[in-house]
Structure formats: structure tokens, C-alpha cells
Scaffold this active site. Structure first.
Site, PDB file in Angstrom:
ATOM      1  N   LYS A 273      -4.904 -33.399  56.739  1.00 46.74           N
ATOM      2  CA  LYS A 273      -3.805 -33.212  55.789  1.00 46.74           C
ATOM      3  C   LYS A 273      -2.815 -32.165  56.277  1.00 46.74           C
ATOM      4  O   LYS A 273      -1.624 -32.259  55.987  1.00 46.74           O
ATOM      5  CB  LYS A 273      -4.340 -32.867  54.393  1.00 46.74           C
TER       6      LYS A 273
ATOM      7  N   LYS B  73      -8.420 -45.577  58.396  1.00 40.40           N
ATOM      8  CA  LYS B  73      -8.972 -45.988  57.103  1.00 40.40           C
ATOM      9  C   LYS B  73      -7.864 -46.439  56.160  1.00 40.40           C
ATOM     10  O   LYS B  73      -6.723 -45.959  56.268  1.00 40.40           O
ATOM     11  CB  LYS B  73      -9.838 -44.886  56.491  1.00 40.40           C
TER      12      LYS B  73
ATOM     13  N   LYS C 212      -3.838 -44.591  50.700  1.00 38.49           N
ATOM     14  CA  LYS C 212      -2.561 -44.611  49.971  1.00 38.49           C
ATOM     15  C   LYS C 212      -1.411 -44.127  50.833  1.00 38.49           C
ATOM     16  O   LYS C 212      -0.268 -44.521  50.640  1.00 38.49           O
ATOM     17  CB  LYS C 212      -2.655 -43.673  48.763  1.00 38.49           C
TER      18      LYS C 212
HETATM   19  P1  ADP Z   1      -6.774 -42.026  49.767  1.00 39.13           P
HETATM   20  O1  ADP Z   1      -7.220 -41.767  51.170  1.00 39.13           O
HETATM   21  O2  ADP Z   1      -6.254 -43.402  49.606  1.00 39.13           O
HETATM   22  O3  ADP Z   1      -5.811 -40.976  49.265  1.00 39.13           O
HETATM   23  P2  ADP Z   1      -8.741 -40.678  48.168  1.00 39.13           P
HETATM   24  O4  ADP Z   1      -8.875 -39.629  49.205  1.00 39.13           O
HETATM   25  O5  ADP Z   1      -8.040 -40.343  46.905  1.00 39.13           O
HETATM   26  O6  ADP Z   1      -8.066 -41.956  48.851  1.00 39.13           O
HETATM   27  O7  ADP Z   1     -10.185 -41.234  47.852  1.00 39.13           O
HETATM   28  C1  ADP Z   1     -10.765 -41.471  46.586  1.00 39.13           C
HETATM   29  C2  ADP Z   1     -12.181 -42.038  46.738  1.00 39.13           C
HETATM   30  O8  ADP Z   1     -12.128 -43.304  47.414  1.00 39.13           O
HETATM   31  C3  ADP Z   1     -13.145 -41.185  47.583  1.00 39.13           C
HETATM   32  O9  ADP Z   1     -14.446 -41.278  47.055  1.00 39.13           O
HETATM   33  C4  ADP Z   1     -13.071 -41.806  48.931  1.00 39.13           C
HETATM   34  O10 ADP Z   1     -14.250 -41.584  49.670  1.00 39.13           O
HETATM   35  C5  ADP Z   1     -12.903 -43.276  48.601  1.00 39.13           C
HETATM   36  N1  ADP Z   1     -12.109 -43.953  49.639  1.00 39.13           N
HETATM   37  C6  ADP Z   1     -10.804 -43.730  49.934  1.00 39.13           C
HETATM   38  N2  ADP Z   1     -10.377 -44.517  50.926  1.00 39.13           N
HETATM   39  C7  ADP Z   1     -11.444 -45.269  51.280  1.00 39.13           C
HETATM   40  C8  ADP Z   1     -11.651 -46.286  52.247  1.00 39.13           C
HETATM   41  N3  ADP Z   1     -10.661 -46.692  53.033  1.00 39.13           N
HETATM   42  N4  ADP Z   1     -12.870 -46.849  52.338  1.00 39.13           N
HETATM   43  C9  ADP Z   1     -13.879 -46.453  51.527  1.00 39.13           C
HETATM   44  N5  ADP Z   1     -13.756 -45.502  50.592  1.00 39.13           N
HETATM   45  C10 ADP Z   1     -12.567 -44.907  50.453  1.00 39.13           C
END
Ligand code: ADP
Ligand code: TRP
Length: 330
Positions: free
Chosen positions: A116, A198, A201
Site C-alpha cells: 500500500k 490478485k 478493487k
Molecule cells: P481488496 O484487495 O479488493 O481491497 P480487501 O483487502 O478489502 O480486498 O479484502 C477483504 C477480504 O476479502 C479479506 O478477507 C481478503 O482476504 C479477501 N480477499 C480480497 N481479495 C481476495 C482475492 N483476490 N482472493 C481471495 N480473497 C480475497
């Protein structure tokens, strides 16, 4: 047993969030050993989301959006506690106390912090650095034993264990050491446009959002990158893109990966993608129908959050009293 998890209100949720986190929350709630008395705690972690740039005018909508996603996915507010982190002030309070026993060196090691900081060079704030301690406070405030999250959060839960151990050693046994619970297949859903990254968002082109229309879902799957060769075979090293699509197919349909491979044995990527789109659309339809009901009644959602905060606050106050006594503050 105490189960707790949370998601930041930073934008529309995608199937990575659903398959990596929320799906297993619903499974936990529906499992045989679910304890109706304690239930699970699911938090909309708004304080965490302040650590990256955001629009204050949008914040209330974003918070409500995540709450609606929880509810539409099937989390039952009668069986569980759903609330907004900032509504229970003890989270911020415990976070400060825990910061005083967290080594800087540990926080510097956190991959999410490093990622980040690279993405937000203009806004590397102290909150972003202390983020994992606030997460530890969320978890320890309720003496949580199990944290169901995607694997990118395992490092933070590991740090939480260390903080708990340190607190217990210094001030006397107080917190259990929580365990991470990953989705059974250990799934990390990758981006549809780049299988080495991965699904997140922060790269919206590679996401299927839970609120995408059928047409958008079909289009995104059709244009998802694939690997060389024609075979539908799971092989993360040589075929990362197809392996990712197989994982998504498997998690949504419940069919095993070998079974899916067999079904598409002599068929091409086109047929496989059509089949995958059918499975995703089918599964998201029910979610989207449910969500519409909550969208029409935001007052109901707010009421659920208020009641949740009240329930959570009771436990939080008890823990804070114990913590403050042990730390010599009262
Ligand atoms: P993002 O990376 O989209 O901002 P967050 O960090 O808010 O997502 O993640 C929220 C939840 O979703 C966490 O428990 C995270 O481990 C899970 N998560 C986020 N992206 C993935 C992914 N690509 N595959 C599996 N789990 C995910
Ligand atoms: N850090 C988590 C994420 O980025 C969100 C989170 C905050 C969380 N507090 C938590 C997850 C407590 C589990 C338990 O996804």
C-alpha cells in the site's frame, strides 16, 4: 469458540472477497458446530478504510453497501452480530494500548503495508503503518479464536497472535491466540486480466463485482486472459489463467477440479468460458435479488447495525475493563 472477521468499506465487493471470505462465513453460520448462543461477529471496518485516500461524502454509502453485501450473501443478523467498527469506540482505544507493546520492526515487515505504501506514495500515514494493530484490537477485543479471511490477511492474524502472547506474558493471561481459517482450497482469486495479480478493487478491470449485470459478467469472462495451449487443465505454474478460472468454477459450483477438467476434456476455452459464465451468473443471481430487497430498505439495515453495535459494545466494555486493570490504568 469465537469467530470474527471484517471487510473495509472501500468499494463494491468482488468475487475474490466473496469466495475468499464471505462465502466461508455463511458456511460457518450454517455448519453443525455453529454456536447459536455466541454466533459470529462480522464488522464493517470503517476506521481501517481511512488509511487510504477516500471521499468523506461517500463514506456512509460505502459502509451501508458492505453491510448490505453481508446480508445479501446470507449472513443472518439474528444469529450473528453485524456492526460498524467506529460505532464501538473500544476498538480505537484498545488499538492504542496494543500499539505500545507492538515492535516497529514487526509492522515494517507487513507485506500489505509495503504494497500500500508503494501504491499510495503521497499518503503514507501513521494509520497505514499501525493498521495491523487496529486489526489485532478488533480480534482481541472479543477474545476471538478463529478469523476466517483470505490468505493475504494471514500475516496480520499471525501478528495478532504475537501481540496476544506479548500482552499475556507482560500483564497476565488475557487473550487466546486466534487462528486464521482459510477457504478450504486456500483460494486466492486472481485478476481476470492478469493471473499473476490478485483480484482487487484497486484494479477494477480484472474484477467481477457482485453487483455486475449478467451481460457484464459474460463479457468479462469471455475476454479474460487465457494461457497457451487448448487444454482445460489445472496447473498453476504453466497455466495460471486457466487454473484461476477453474478455481472460480469449482468454488461456485461445488464440483471438484478433476470433475470439471473431465467435463471439458475435448472442448476448447470458448465452451469452458461459457460454462463458467453460466455458473457465476446463476450464483450471483440469488445474491443480487436479496440485495435489491435491502437496497429498498436502508433503514432496516441501519437498525441491524445499531443493534449489532449495542451487542458488541457490551463484550468490548468488559474486555477493556479487564485490560485497563491489568495495565494499571484503573
Ligand atoms: P481488496 O484487495 O479488493 O481491497 P480487501 O483487502 O478489502 O480486498 O479484502 C477483504 C477480504 O476479502 C479479506 O478477507 C481478503 O482476504 C479477501 N480477499 C480480497 N481479495 C481476495 C482475492 N483476490 N482472493 C481471495 N480473497 C480475497
Ligand atoms: N485487514 C482486513 C482486510 O484488509 C480487514 C479487517 C480489519 C479484518 N479488521 C479485521 C479482518 C478483523 C478480520 C478480522 O481485509
Amino acid at each position: 469458540m469465537r469467530i470474527l472477521s471484517g471487510i473495509q468499506p472501500t468499494g463494491t465487493l468482488h468475487i475474490g472477497n466473496y469466495l475468499g471470505a464471505i462465502k466461508q462465513w455463511v458456511e460457518l453460520q450454517n455448519s453443525k458446530n455453529f454456536d447459536e448462543k455466541t454466533g459470529c461477529i462480522f464488522i464493517v471496518v470503517d476506521l481501517h478504510s481511512l488509511t487510504v485516500d477516500y471521499d468523506p461524502k461517500q463514506m456512509q454509502k460505502m459502509i451501508l453497501d458492505v453491510a448490505m453485501d453481508y446480508l445479501a450473501a446470507g449472513i443472518d443478523p439474528k444469529k450473528n452480530t453485524i456492526f460498524v467498527q467506529s460505532h464501538v469506540k473500544e476498538h480505537a482505544e484498545l488499538s492504542w494500548l496494543l500499539q505500545t507493546i507492538t515492535p516497529m520492526g514487526e509492522l515494517e515487515r507487513m507485506t500489505q503495508y509495503k504494497d500500500k505504501s508503494k501504491q499510495n506514495k503521497e499518503n503514507i500515514n501513521a494509520g497505514l503503518f499501525a493498521y495491523p494493530v487496529l486489526m489485532a484490537a478488533d480480534i482481541l477485543l472479543y477474545k476471538t479464536t478463529i478469523v476466517p479471511v483470505g490468505d493475504d490477511q494471514a500475516q496480520h492474524v499471525e501478528l495478532t497472535r504475537e501481540i496476544a502472547r506479548k500482552f499475556n506474558n507482560k500483564f497476565g493471561q488475557t487473550f487466546p491466540e486466534p487462528k486464521t481459517q482459510l477457504q478450504k482450497s486456500g483460494a486466492r482469486i486472481m485478476s481476470l486480466t492478469n493471473p499473476m495479480q490478485k483480484m482487487s478493487k484497486s484494479i477494477p478491470q480484472g474484477c467481477i463485482f457482485l453487483t455486475d449485470s449478467e451481460q457484464t459478467i459474460r463479457e468479462k469472462i469471455k475476454t479474460a486472459v487465457t494461457d497457451s495451449g487448448k487444454e482445460i487443465k489445472f496447473n498453476e505454474t504453466n497455466k495460471p489463467a486457466i487454473s484461476n478460472l477453474l478455481t472460480i468454477y469449482h468454488l461456485f459450483s461445488g464440483k471438484s477440479i478433476p470433475e470439471i477438467e473431465k467435463n471439458y476434456e475435448n472442448k476448447g476455452y470458448g465452451d469452458f468460458k461459457t460454462g463458467l459464465a453460466d455458473v457465476v451468473v446463476d450464483n450471483l443471481r440469488k445474491f443480487q435479488e436479496n440485495r435489491k430487497k435491502f437496497e429498498k430498505d436502508p433503514e432496516l439495515v441501519k437498525k441491524i447495525l445499531t443493534q449489532g453495535a449495542k451487542k458488541a459494545q457490551k463484550i468490548a466494555e468488559e474486555t477493556m475493563e479487564e485490560v485497563k486493570k491489568k495495565m494499571g490504568l484503573i
